[in-house]
Design a protein around this motif. Structure first.
Motif, PDB file in Angstrom:
ATOM      1  N   ASP A   1      40.587  33.212  47.376  1.00  0.00           N
ATOM      2  CA  ASP A   1      40.919  33.411  45.970  1.00  0.00           C
ATOM      3  C   ASP A   1      39.603  33.642  45.240  1.00  0.00           C
ATOM      4  O   ASP A   1      38.807  32.711  45.064  1.00  0.00           O
ATOM      5  CB  ASP A   1      41.651  32.186  45.421  1.00  0.00           C
ATOM      6  CG  ASP A   1      42.075  32.359  43.967  1.00  0.00           C
ATOM      7  OD1 ASP A   1      41.677  33.375  43.345  1.00  0.00           O
ATOM      8  OD2 ASP A   1      42.781  31.478  43.450  1.00  0.00           O
ATOM      9  N   LEU A   2      39.374  34.865  44.815  1.00  0.00           N
ATOM     10  CA  LEU A   2      38.102  35.209  44.192  1.00  0.00           C
ATOM     11  C   LEU A   2      37.941  34.617  42.795  1.00  0.00           C
ATOM     12  O   LEU A   2      36.865  34.715  42.207  1.00  0.00           O
ATOM     13  CB  LEU A   2      37.935  36.731  44.153  1.00  0.00           C
ATOM     14  CG  LEU A   2      37.876  37.395  45.536  1.00  0.00           C
ATOM     15  CD1 LEU A   2      37.883  38.915  45.405  1.00  0.00           C
ATOM     16  CD2 LEU A   2      36.636  36.939  46.312  1.00  0.00           C
ATOM     17  N   GLU A   3      38.991  33.989  42.265  1.00  0.00           N
ATOM     18  CA  GLU A   3      38.867  33.273  41.000  1.00  0.00           C
ATOM     19  C   GLU A   3      38.344  31.854  41.214  1.00  0.00           C
ATOM     20  O   GLU A   3      38.189  31.094  40.255  1.00  0.00           O
ATOM     21  CB  GLU A   3      40.214  33.218  40.278  1.00  0.00           C
ATOM     22  CG  GLU A   3      40.698  34.569  39.786  1.00  0.00           C
ATOM     23  CD  GLU A   3      41.940  34.464  38.916  1.00  0.00           C
ATOM     24  OE1 GLU A   3      42.110  33.418  38.256  1.00  0.00           O
ATOM     25  OE2 GLU A   3      42.727  35.421  38.889  1.00  0.00           O
ATOM     26  N   SER A   4      38.043  31.516  42.456  1.00  0.00           N
ATOM     27  CA  SER A   4      37.574  30.163  42.781  1.00  0.00           C
ATOM     28  C   SER A   4      36.403  30.237  43.743  1.00  0.00           C
ATOM     29  O   SER A   4      36.545  30.696  44.878  1.00  0.00           O
ATOM     30  CB  SER A   4      38.715  29.358  43.420  1.00  0.00           C
ATOM     31  OG  SER A   4      38.214  28.191  44.042  1.00  0.00           O
TER      32      SER A   4
ATOM     33  N   GLU B   1      38.468  28.776  37.009  1.00  0.00           N
ATOM     34  CA  GLU B   1      38.191  27.349  37.133  1.00  0.00           C
ATOM     35  C   GLU B   1      36.691  27.061  37.141  1.00  0.00           C
ATOM     36  O   GLU B   1      36.276  25.921  36.916  1.00  0.00           O
ATOM     37  CB  GLU B   1      38.811  26.799  38.416  1.00  0.00           C
ATOM     38  CG  GLU B   1      38.219  27.359  39.701  1.00  0.00           C
ATOM     39  CD  GLU B   1      38.892  26.805  40.947  1.00  0.00           C
ATOM     40  OE1 GLU B   1      38.162  26.391  41.857  1.00  0.00           O
ATOM     41  OE2 GLU B   1      40.135  26.784  41.020  1.00  0.00           O
ATOM     42  N   ASP B   2      35.886  28.097  37.343  1.00  0.00           N
ATOM     43  CA  ASP B   2      34.430  27.939  37.334  1.00  0.00           C
ATOM     44  C   ASP B   2      33.823  28.228  35.967  1.00  0.00           C
ATOM     45  O   ASP B   2      32.594  28.249  35.829  1.00  0.00           O
ATOM     46  CB  ASP B   2      33.807  28.866  38.380  1.00  0.00           C
ATOM     47  CG  ASP B   2      34.343  28.596  39.775  1.00  0.00           C
ATOM     48  OD1 ASP B   2      34.094  27.489  40.282  1.00  0.00           O
ATOM     49  OD2 ASP B   2      35.017  29.472  40.343  1.00  0.00           O
ATOM     50  N   GLY B   3      34.683  28.482  34.960  1.00  0.00           N
ATOM     51  CA  GLY B   3      34.208  28.690  33.602  1.00  0.00           C
ATOM     52  C   GLY B   3      33.620  30.062  33.358  1.00  0.00           C
ATOM     53  O   GLY B   3      32.823  30.237  32.435  1.00  0.00           O
ATOM     54  N   LEU B   4      34.037  31.051  34.139  1.00  0.00           N
ATOM     55  CA  LEU B   4      33.521  32.412  34.002  1.00  0.00           C
ATOM     56  C   LEU B   4      34.649  33.367  33.650  1.00  0.00           C
ATOM     57  O   LEU B   4      35.812  33.134  34.007  1.00  0.00           O
ATOM     58  CB  LEU B   4      32.853  32.867  35.299  1.00  0.00           C
ATOM     59  CG  LEU B   4      31.598  32.102  35.706  1.00  0.00           C
ATOM     60  CD1 LEU B   4      31.236  32.404  37.153  1.00  0.00           C
ATOM     61  CD2 LEU B   4      30.435  32.461  34.778  1.00  0.00           C
ATOM     62  N   GLU B   5      34.312  34.454  32.964  1.00  0.00           N
ATOM     63  CA  GLU B   5      35.302  35.479  32.653  1.00  0.00           C
ATOM     64  C   GLU B   5      35.834  36.067  33.957  1.00  0.00           C
ATOM     65  O   GLU B   5      35.078  36.365  34.879  1.00  0.00           O
ATOM     66  CB  GLU B   5      34.666  36.549  31.758  1.00  0.00           C
ATOM     67  CG  GLU B   5      35.649  37.570  31.209  1.00  0.00           C
ATOM     68  CD  GLU B   5      35.922  38.675  32.207  1.00  0.00           C
ATOM     69  OE1 GLU B   5      37.112  38.960  32.442  1.00  0.00           O
ATOM     70  OE2 GLU B   5      34.951  39.238  32.754  1.00  0.00           O
TER      71      GLU B   5
ATOM     72  N   LYS C   1      24.272  27.063  39.213  1.00  0.00           N
ATOM     73  CA  LYS C   1      24.756  26.151  38.171  1.00  0.00           C
ATOM     74  C   LYS C   1      26.124  25.581  38.520  1.00  0.00           C
ATOM     75  O   LYS C   1      26.416  24.410  38.249  1.00  0.00           O
ATOM     76  CB  LYS C   1      24.860  26.888  36.833  1.00  0.00           C
ATOM     77  CG  LYS C   1      23.554  27.104  36.107  1.00  0.00           C
ATOM     78  CD  LYS C   1      23.861  27.786  34.779  1.00  0.00           C
ATOM     79  CE  LYS C   1      22.592  28.051  33.975  1.00  0.00           C
ATOM     80  NZ  LYS C   1      22.907  28.734  32.693  1.00  0.00           N
ATOM     81  N   ARG C   2      26.957  26.431  39.129  1.00  0.00           N
ATOM     82  CA  ARG C   2      28.352  26.037  39.345  1.00  0.00           C
ATOM     83  C   ARG C   2      28.590  25.330  40.674  1.00  0.00           C
ATOM     84  O   ARG C   2      29.545  24.570  40.790  1.00  0.00           O
ATOM     85  CB  ARG C   2      29.231  27.275  39.199  1.00  0.00           C
ATOM     86  CG  ARG C   2      29.384  27.634  37.720  1.00  0.00           C
ATOM     87  CD  ARG C   2      29.669  29.082  37.447  1.00  0.00           C
ATOM     88  NE  ARG C   2      29.746  29.258  35.977  1.00  0.00           N
ATOM     89  CZ  ARG C   2      28.693  29.496  35.198  1.00  0.00           C
ATOM     90  NH1 ARG C   2      27.469  29.572  35.730  1.00  0.00           N
ATOM     91  NH2 ARG C   2      28.838  29.617  33.897  1.00  0.00           N
ATOM     92  N   ILE C   3      27.763  25.606  41.650  1.00  0.00           N
ATOM     93  CA  ILE C   3      27.968  24.912  42.940  1.00  0.00           C
ATOM     94  C   ILE C   3      27.016  23.737  43.107  1.00  0.00           C
ATOM     95  O   ILE C   3      27.100  22.988  44.091  1.00  0.00           O
ATOM     96  CB  ILE C   3      27.827  25.890  44.109  1.00  0.00           C
ATOM     97  CG1 ILE C   3      26.404  26.461  44.194  1.00  0.00           C
ATOM     98  CG2 ILE C   3      28.848  27.018  44.004  1.00  0.00           C
ATOM     99  CD1 ILE C   3      26.189  27.365  45.391  1.00  0.00           C
ATOM    100  N   GLY C   4      26.090  23.587  42.156  1.00  0.00           N
ATOM    101  CA  GLY C   4      25.224  22.410  42.147  1.00  0.00           C
ATOM    102  C   GLY C   4      24.096  22.411  43.152  1.00  0.00           C
ATOM    103  O   GLY C   4      23.546  21.368  43.483  1.00  0.00           O
TER     104      GLY C   4
END
Length: 406
Positions: A178-181, A217-221, A400-403
């Protein structure tokens, strides 16, 4: 044992008493049964021909105990003494000419005619519909081991069923992504690595178009993440597999709409790439993501070509009637009206397949192709500085998103 099952595609008829043959190296020669002599030149035209390349998919060369070579067609359960490559023999002079072999009317299966991709492993994102489906089908028909990477597993398995109904021995796997995640992208890469398969071709085909504003869900457009950043992340997770499998190729599906984007080094920011709702326009977001595809492919090639991994970007065709248009009624109407003038899905997949496996494309990278032909990009699309800057900011946004650093 049946002889001369295959006819050649030569327009030059062989006189009575002559036979056309080919050496193991692919050089065509002519045997005169009356005089029991042989010669390299055609007995009528005086031309020399060659039939280089691999045996077609499903064929095998075997040798009898007395040293006679024959050929087995495992698909049709037939044998012949005639080398099947004769069907694709060409004049030597023609082979040396610089010309475009395929164009916008070519189909993917036409490009693959005579190719054997056995032992090659391929990932196609979005391989469960449209151009992606025809890409999977065409490569699998010619022996490649293809992974359909998609979000809708039911749809993916249905596509596999359709293809295996046509050709039972194809090798197709369906794996969820799922490329949205970004988490889903990580899980897919981990799952693929656990198989310990090589990866010769990574085809980044999936994409969205005309979607209303939404954050993942990662806060990106959504358009930016699905069309660019998640594919960038997938490549980063799999590039060690690609390098171990070299020569390998990454094919990134872009679009001519990349020309309608004002991105440059001066305005490249996270906010530009992933805008807020009040600055979002679906078409502008799509155009930007397609320029990102080209810049990503350009810098990828600049970085890894010395390790045997090359990359190209591809425009599949103008106004392709795919499921990309499904998100807004206006686009549905527009695509419906232009449908009679669009390419078929087989034609849409042709440039992707050509750039992936054509022999002349093996070591080619850093370029943009349309209708199976290299084309210039916009000025931004060939800007090495902008490509490097996009690569760096993409890594920053992922980290930033994967820490952790990526």
């Amino acid at each position: 044992m049946a002889e001369n099952i295959l006819d050649t595609d030569s327009e030059d008829e062989i006189p009575a008493g002559w036979e056309e043959r080919v050496t193991l190296d692919g050089d065509v020669y002519y045997a005169n049964h009356s005089t029991q002599t042989t010669q390299w030149k055609h007995p009528v035209t005086g031309k020399r021909k060659v039939a280089k390349g691999e045996l077609p998919y499903g064929w095998e060369r075997q040798v009898r105990e007395d040293g006679i070579v024959f050929y087995v067609d495992h698909i049709n359960k037939k044998t012949t003494y005639t080398d099947p490559r004769l069907a694709f023999a060409e004049d030597e002079s023609t082979r040396r000419e610089i010309k475009q072999k395929f164009d916008g009317n070519s189909a993917a299966l036409q490009i693959l005619s005579g190719r054997d991709l056995s032992g090659k492993y391929v990932i196609v994102t979005g391989g469960n519909s449209g151009i992606g489906f025809e890409t999977v089908r065409s490569l699998a028909f010619h022996g490649a081991h293809v992974v359909i990477a998609c979000r809708n597993m039911e749809s993916g398995h249905e596509c596999k069923r359709k293809i295996t109904q046509e050709r039972t021995k194809v090798m197709i796997e369906v794996m969820k992504i799922d490329l949205e995640s970004l988490c889903s992208v990580q899980n897919f890469a981990d799952q693929y690595k656990k198989t310990e398969w090589p990866l010769h071709y990574l085809i980044l085909n999936a994409g969205v178009f005309g979607v209303p504003y939404k954050q993942t869900e990662d806060g990106l457009e959504t358009t930016f993440q699905v069309n660019h950043l998640s594919h960038f992340y997938l490549f980063k997770l799999l590039w060690s597999v690609l390098m171990k499998s070299a020569p390998a190729k990454v094919v990134v599906i872009s679009s001519e709409s990349h020309r309608s984007c004002d991105l440059n080094v001066m305005n490249l920011t996270e906010e530009k790439l992933s805008p807020s709702a009040n600055k979002y326009w679906d078409l502008s977001a799509y155009n930007l993501s397609k320029l990102c595809n080209i810049l990503f492919s350009l810098h990828l090639n600049n970085t890894l070509y010395k390790y045997g991994v090359t990359s190209v970007s591809v425009h599949p065709g103008n106004m392709m009637f795919t499921q990309l248009h499904r998100h807004w009624w206006f686009y549905k109407l527009l695509f419906y009206l232009v449908r009679p003038f669009t390419k078929s899905m087989q034609q849409g997949a042709a440039t992707t397949v050509y750039c992936t496996v054509a022999p002349e494309m093996q070591n080619v990278g850093g370029m943009y192709f349309n209708n199976c032909c290299r084309c210039p990009t916009s000025s931004a699309g060939c800007d090495d500085e902008l490509a490097k800057a996009l690569w760096d900011i993409s890594e920053k946004m992922l980290s930033k998103r994967i820490g952790r650093p990526i």
